[in-house]
Design a protein around this motif. Structure first.
Motif, mmCIF file in Angstrom:
data_model
loop_
_atom_site.group_PDB
_atom_site.id
_atom_site.type_symbol
_atom_site.label_atom_id
_atom_site.label_comp_id
_atom_site.label_asym_id
_atom_site.label_seq_id
_atom_site.Cartn_x
_atom_site.Cartn_y
_atom_site.Cartn_z
ATOM 1 N N ASP A 69 0.819 -1.098 0.031
ATOM 2 C CA ASP A 69 0.004 0.057 -0.074
ATOM 3 C C ASP A 69 0.976 1.191 0.088
ATOM 4 O O ASP A 69 0.348 2.424 0.098
ATOM 5 C CB ASP A 69 -0.757 0.035 1.121
ATOM 6 N N LYS A 70 2.207 1.175 -0.281
ATOM 7 C CA LYS A 70 3.066 2.406 -0.116
ATOM 8 C C LYS A 70 3.655 2.243 -1.592
ATOM 9 O O LYS A 70 4.875 2.575 -1.627
ATOM 10 C CB LYS A 70 4.108 2.209 0.975
ATOM 11 N N ASN A 71 3.127 1.916 -2.733
ATOM 12 C CA ASN A 71 3.773 2.162 -3.887
ATOM 13 C C ASN A 71 4.805 0.958 -4.259
ATOM 14 O O ASN A 71 5.632 1.423 -5.112
ATOM 15 C CB ASN A 71 4.241 3.421 -4.246
ATOM 16 N N PHE A 72 4.350 -0.275 -3.746
ATOM 17 C CA PHE A 72 5.380 -1.216 -4.062
ATOM 18 C C PHE A 72 4.649 -2.330 -4.489
ATOM 19 O O PHE A 72 3.473 -2.817 -4.086
ATOM 20 C CB PHE A 72 5.955 -1.724 -2.898
ATOM 21 N N ASP A 73 5.191 -3.280 -5.472
ATOM 22 C CA ASP A 73 4.631 -4.375 -6.092
ATOM 23 C C ASP A 73 5.722 -5.468 -6.736
ATOM 24 O O ASP A 73 6.838 -5.129 -6.437
ATOM 25 C CB ASP A 73 4.026 -3.732 -7.375
ATOM 26 N N VAL A 74 5.128 -6.386 -6.857
ATOM 27 C CA VAL A 74 6.074 -7.816 -7.174
ATOM 28 C C VAL A 74 5.706 -8.429 -8.380
ATOM 29 O O VAL A 74 4.561 -8.407 -8.686
ATOM 30 C CB VAL A 74 6.218 -8.688 -6.090
ATOM 31 N N LEU A 75 6.340 -8.455 -9.486
ATOM 32 C CA LEU A 75 6.193 -9.414 -10.515
ATOM 33 C C LEU A 75 7.025 -10.634 -10.666
ATOM 34 O O LEU A 75 8.267 -10.493 -10.675
ATOM 35 C CB LEU A 75 6.529 -8.658 -11.898
#
Length: 392
Positions: A309-315
């Motif tokens: 929720d702090k502008n982090f993602d995983v691919l």
């Protein structure tokens, strides 16, 4: 531990592979002949060439030992590591192995001298070699690394004995692993020292190539170390391969833009890496069959839950095999990996893995919102530490 060794060496300095082929090189004949104890008369002796990434041995030639002598012939267009194998098979008794490491160059006329069997465990222990400068270099390197290799071998035996007596003792295993890592650090230091002392040795270039792995992390340090080697080595086929590896690896250095790609999600949709621009992204290479990857997944999951929720993602990019789509999907569900996933299900033939020079997993790249690489191979708590600094 292998990765730590490579990183440590490159930081200080700034099984190379026998499948290196000389560009436009012509094959030349070589010969290995020798004298061995009469006890080997009537037994076969083999020259095994180590090839491929796993250095699987294949028979180059063989000869029957007659009157204590043998001759083996072959051709090669590039230097290669090999083992001369002379097993002794006494009637009614267990076979006694025999082996001698060689490093054969084009045109070598190798002479082996073994007047008598010195060790019951190896018929060729202590055999003297003439006519092979690269084998002499290999022997020097082997002797130089002996303190570290002996220490690691001792730790392996001690760990096995502890495992036999006490089972999976977590405390004991930790102590042995720590000591083993100390020996790995010692080996890296010795390798660095050898490279500095022998920048004109082909074996130094060979070892350097091995340590660089499939993709070079610190290309500046690697380039500095490579520049110190003799010009003739830099211009050799192996030297050109090293230069190409360093150049290509530089494309994945810090502040470089991660190459875009597109692949299928488990739902059959197409997802591009660039679709995630504007967020910090962990590009994570893994597979359902990869034990270390599955062991690392809880660490990635903790980071994702903290920072999603702090502008982090995983691919996640899976290197699962064709036909194993369900195993891939099941692993995602079992490990609770509720982020983005793609795969072309081509195993090590994955187009994305090739594009990113992936030769082992797990591996990852942390990208900033502009798609630039800001960190590589963050493991354990390191990912959360990095994100803490970025996403305060």
């Amino acid at each position: 531990m292998q990765v730590k060794m490579k990183i440590a060496l490159l930081a200080l300095l700034p099984a190379a592979l026998s499948f290196h082929q000389g560009a436009n090189a012509q094959s030349k004949a070589f010969r290995v002949r020798g004298t061995v104890p009469d006890i080997l008369n009537g037994h076969m002796i083999y020259l095994l060439r180590e090839s491929g990434k796993k250095r699987i041995p294949s028979v180059v030639d063989s000869a029957l030992v007659t009157k204590g002598t043998f001759v083996i012939n072959g051709t090669t267009d590039a230097p290669f590591t090999a083992t001369l194998s002379a097993p002794l098979r006494p009637a009614g008794a267990p076979a006694i192995p025999g082996y001698r490491k060689l490093f054969i160059n084009t045109g070598d006329q190798v002479v082996l001298e073994q007047p008598k069997v010195l060790q019951a465990r190896n018929t060729l222990e202590g055999a003297r070699i003439k006519g092979s400068d690269y084998t002499r270099q290999l022997d020097e390197l082997t002797a130089y690394l002996l303190p570290a290799e002996t220490g690691m071998d001792s730790m392996r035996k001690a760990y096995s004995e502890n495992l036999r007596q006490h089972g999976r003792d977590t405390t004991g295993s930790y102590q042995y692993n720590r000591k083993f890592e100390e020996m790995m650090v010692l080996k890296a230091s010795l390798q660095q020292s050898f490279l500095q002392q022998h920048p004109d040795y082909y074996i130094s270039l060979y070892m350097f190539r091995d340590l660089l792995g499939g993709r070079v992390k610190d290309t500046d340090a690697a380039a500095t170390a490579f520049a110190k080697m003799r010009p003739a080595l830099q211009k050799s086929a192996l030297g050109k391969e090293v230069q190409e590896l360093i150049t290509n690896s530089a494309k994945f250095g810090i502040d470089k833009t991660a190459p875009d790609f597109a692949a299928q999600t488990p739902e059959g949709k197409t997802l591009k890496l660039s679709d995630l621009r504007g967020r910090y992204v962990l590009l994570d290479f893994w597979a359902s069959w990869c034990g270390p990857c599955r062991a690392e997944n809880p660490n990635v999951l903790k980071a994702y839950q903290r920072f999603k929720d702090k502008n982090f993602d995983v691919l996640g990019v899976s290197l699962d095999r064709e036909g194993d789509r369900q195993k891939w999907v099941d692993a995602i569900a079992k490990d609770g990996l509720t982020w983005h996933h793609v795969s072309d299900l081509k195993f090590w033939g994955s187009d994305i893995a090739k594009q990113y020079m992936i030769t082992s997993i797990p591996q990852n790249f942390l990208l900033d919102p502009q798609g630039k690489i800001i960190a590589v191979n963050l493991r354990g708590e390191a990912l959360q530490v990095a994100l803490d600094k970025l996403l305060k």
